[in-house]
Design a protein around this motif. Structure first.
Motif, PDB file in Angstrom:
ATOM      1  N   ASN A 187     116.584  58.050 130.795  1.00 46.46           N
ATOM      2  CA  ASN A 187     115.414  58.341 131.625  1.00 46.46           C
ATOM      3  C   ASN A 187     114.484  59.404 130.762  1.00 46.46           C
ATOM      4  OD1 ASN A 187     115.834  56.351 133.647  1.00 46.46           O
ATOM      5  ND2 ASN A 187     117.067  57.887 134.828  1.00 46.46           N
ATOM      6  N   GLU A 188     115.018  59.846 129.827  1.00 43.70           N
ATOM      7  CA  GLU A 188     114.323  60.745 129.235  1.00 43.70           C
ATOM      8  C   GLU A 188     113.094  60.175 128.226  1.00 43.70           C
ATOM      9  OE1 GLU A 188     114.294  64.082 129.800  1.00 43.70           O
ATOM     10  OE2 GLU A 188     116.126  64.048 131.052  1.00 43.70           O
ATOM     11  N   THR A 189     112.083  61.196 127.888  1.00 39.21           N
ATOM     12  CA  THR A 189     111.112  60.624 126.959  1.00 39.21           C
ATOM     13  C   THR A 189     111.761  60.869 125.223  1.00 39.21           C
ATOM     14  OG1 THR A 189     109.349  60.943 128.339  1.00 39.21           O
ATOM     15  CG2 THR A 189     108.913  61.091 126.315  1.00 39.21           C
ATOM     16  N   LYS A 217     113.658  55.417 125.947  1.00 35.16           N
ATOM     17  CA  LYS A 217     112.196  54.994 126.486  1.00 35.16           C
ATOM     18  C   LYS A 217     111.342  55.792 125.405  1.00 35.16           C
ATOM     19  CE  LYS A 217     110.795  57.421 130.188  1.00 35.16           C
ATOM     20  NZ  LYS A 217     110.568  57.809 131.308  1.00 35.16           N
ATOM     21  N   VAL A 219     107.926  57.091 123.645  1.00 35.55           N
ATOM     22  CA  VAL A 219     106.604  57.351 124.217  1.00 35.55           C
ATOM     23  C   VAL A 219     105.862  57.842 123.029  1.00 35.55           C
ATOM     24  CG1 VAL A 219     105.082  58.684 125.993  1.00 35.55           C
ATOM     25  CG2 VAL A 219     107.448  57.865 126.596  1.00 35.55           C
ATOM     26  N   HIS A 220     106.354  58.688 122.265  1.00 32.96           N
ATOM     27  CA  HIS A 220     105.756  59.278 121.299  1.00 32.96           C
ATOM     28  C   HIS A 220     106.248  58.781 119.936  1.00 32.96           C
ATOM     29  CE1 HIS A 220     103.705  61.661 124.283  1.00 32.96           C
ATOM     30  NE2 HIS A 220     104.870  62.197 124.541  1.00 32.96           N
ATOM     31  N   GLY A 237     109.242  65.903 124.538  1.00 33.96           N
ATOM     32  CA  GLY A 237     110.407  64.865 124.669  1.00 33.96           C
ATOM     33  C   GLY A 237     111.742  65.287 123.801  1.00 33.96           C
TER      34      GLY A 237
END
Length: 292
Positions: A187-189, A217, A219-220, A237
């Motif tokens: 669940n971490e970015t 996940k 994201v960046h 993150g």
């Protein structure tokens, strides 16, 4: 057959239009058409299909285009090397490297080479693996440091070292005590390399996460390892980076957990042209191999 015939042919092959090719070559169209016909007569092969609507390469023409392009690239490499020999090994030596290679080693290499070749101008380029291979094939760099694999008949590749992987995180935002905590990161970015910039490396990172039972996940994304580490430091993150980065990072805010359970590594390789037997290239490769 003269070089001008080949240059005229490549211009037409690129434009697929005799008028545009003639403008590009600063000649009129009739002489250009005549030169192409002379070339076809000498080869006894039709290179173009011409009609009122379009110009197309024949199958023979497509083959000839590829070979002529390779020929001109080879001539360019010969010219560069001849110039270097004439200048008594002065000129330029161009080194490309990926961002995840520790820069102090590169600095040591330049210092070592400068002692042996004081009149050489050394140039450094931080370039992705894919672009390094292309640049080396075209004679635009002399030495590359990449993450394998390499698939090119023109390139000689030597393994420098095998690199493992480590999770990097900011200790002020998250606590990852050991490798057993890795499956809890689903669940971490995550901050990853851009998949279009480094597709093979991106796939390896996904494989690593799959081994620990989750899909990251993401994201960046970034095209530079130092930017990725900085984003992690800023609390945006966590990431997975080569262990080489972890070993050489002294930032007290950052924590690293090496992924030892998974038997997955990347090969960091030194690449040179198979046609390059110069003393300076051999010395550079030997120096880096001794730094493993």
């Amino acid at each position: 057959m003269e070089l001008r015939h080949l240059k005229y042919f490549l211009a037409v092959a690129e434009e697929l239009n005799f008028t545009k090719a003639a403008e590009k070559l600063y000649i009129s169209q009739p002489p250009l058409s005549r030169q192409i016909m002379e070339l076809e007569d000498e080869l006894q092969a039709k290179l173009f299909i011409r009609n009122n609507k379009k110009v197309e390469l024949t199958e023979a023409g497509k083959y000839f285009e590829k070979e002529v392009k390779d020929l001109f690239q080879h001539l360019e490499r010969i010219s560069v090397k001849t110039k270097k020999i004439a200048e008594n090994v002065s000129g330029e030596f161009r080194i490309a490297y990926i961002s995840s290679i520790y820069s102090s080693v590169i600095s040591e290499l330049i210092q070592h080479l400068k002692e042996q070749f004081p009149y050489v101008n050394f140039k450094l380029f931080e370039i992705s693996t894919t672009k390094q291979i292309e640049a080396l094939e075209k004679g635009k760099i002399d030495l590359g440091i990449i993450r394998s694999p390499v698939k090119s008949p023109k390139i000689k590749s030597q393994l420098w070292f095998k690199d493992g992987f480590s999770v990097v995180f900011n200790k002020n935002f998250i606590n990852i005590g050991s490798e057993k905590d890795i499956p809890n990161l689903e669940n971490e970015t995550f901050v990853f390399f851009n998949k279009d910039y480094a597709p093979h490396y991106h796939e390896v990172l996904l494989e690593l996460c799959a081994f620990y039972g989750f899909t990251p996940k993401v994201v960046h994304e970034s095209n530079n390892i130092n930017s990725i580490v900085q984003l992690v430091k800023n609390g945006l993150g966590i990431s997975i980076v080569p262990s080489n980065i972890a070993k050489n990072n002294q930032d007290s805010d950052l924590g690293f957990v090496e992924l030892k359970k998974v038997n997955l590594f990347t090969d960091v390789s030194l690449i040179t042209s198979k046609e390059d037997h110069s003393e300076i290239t051999q010395l550079a490769v030997a120096f880096l191999l001794n730094k493993r």
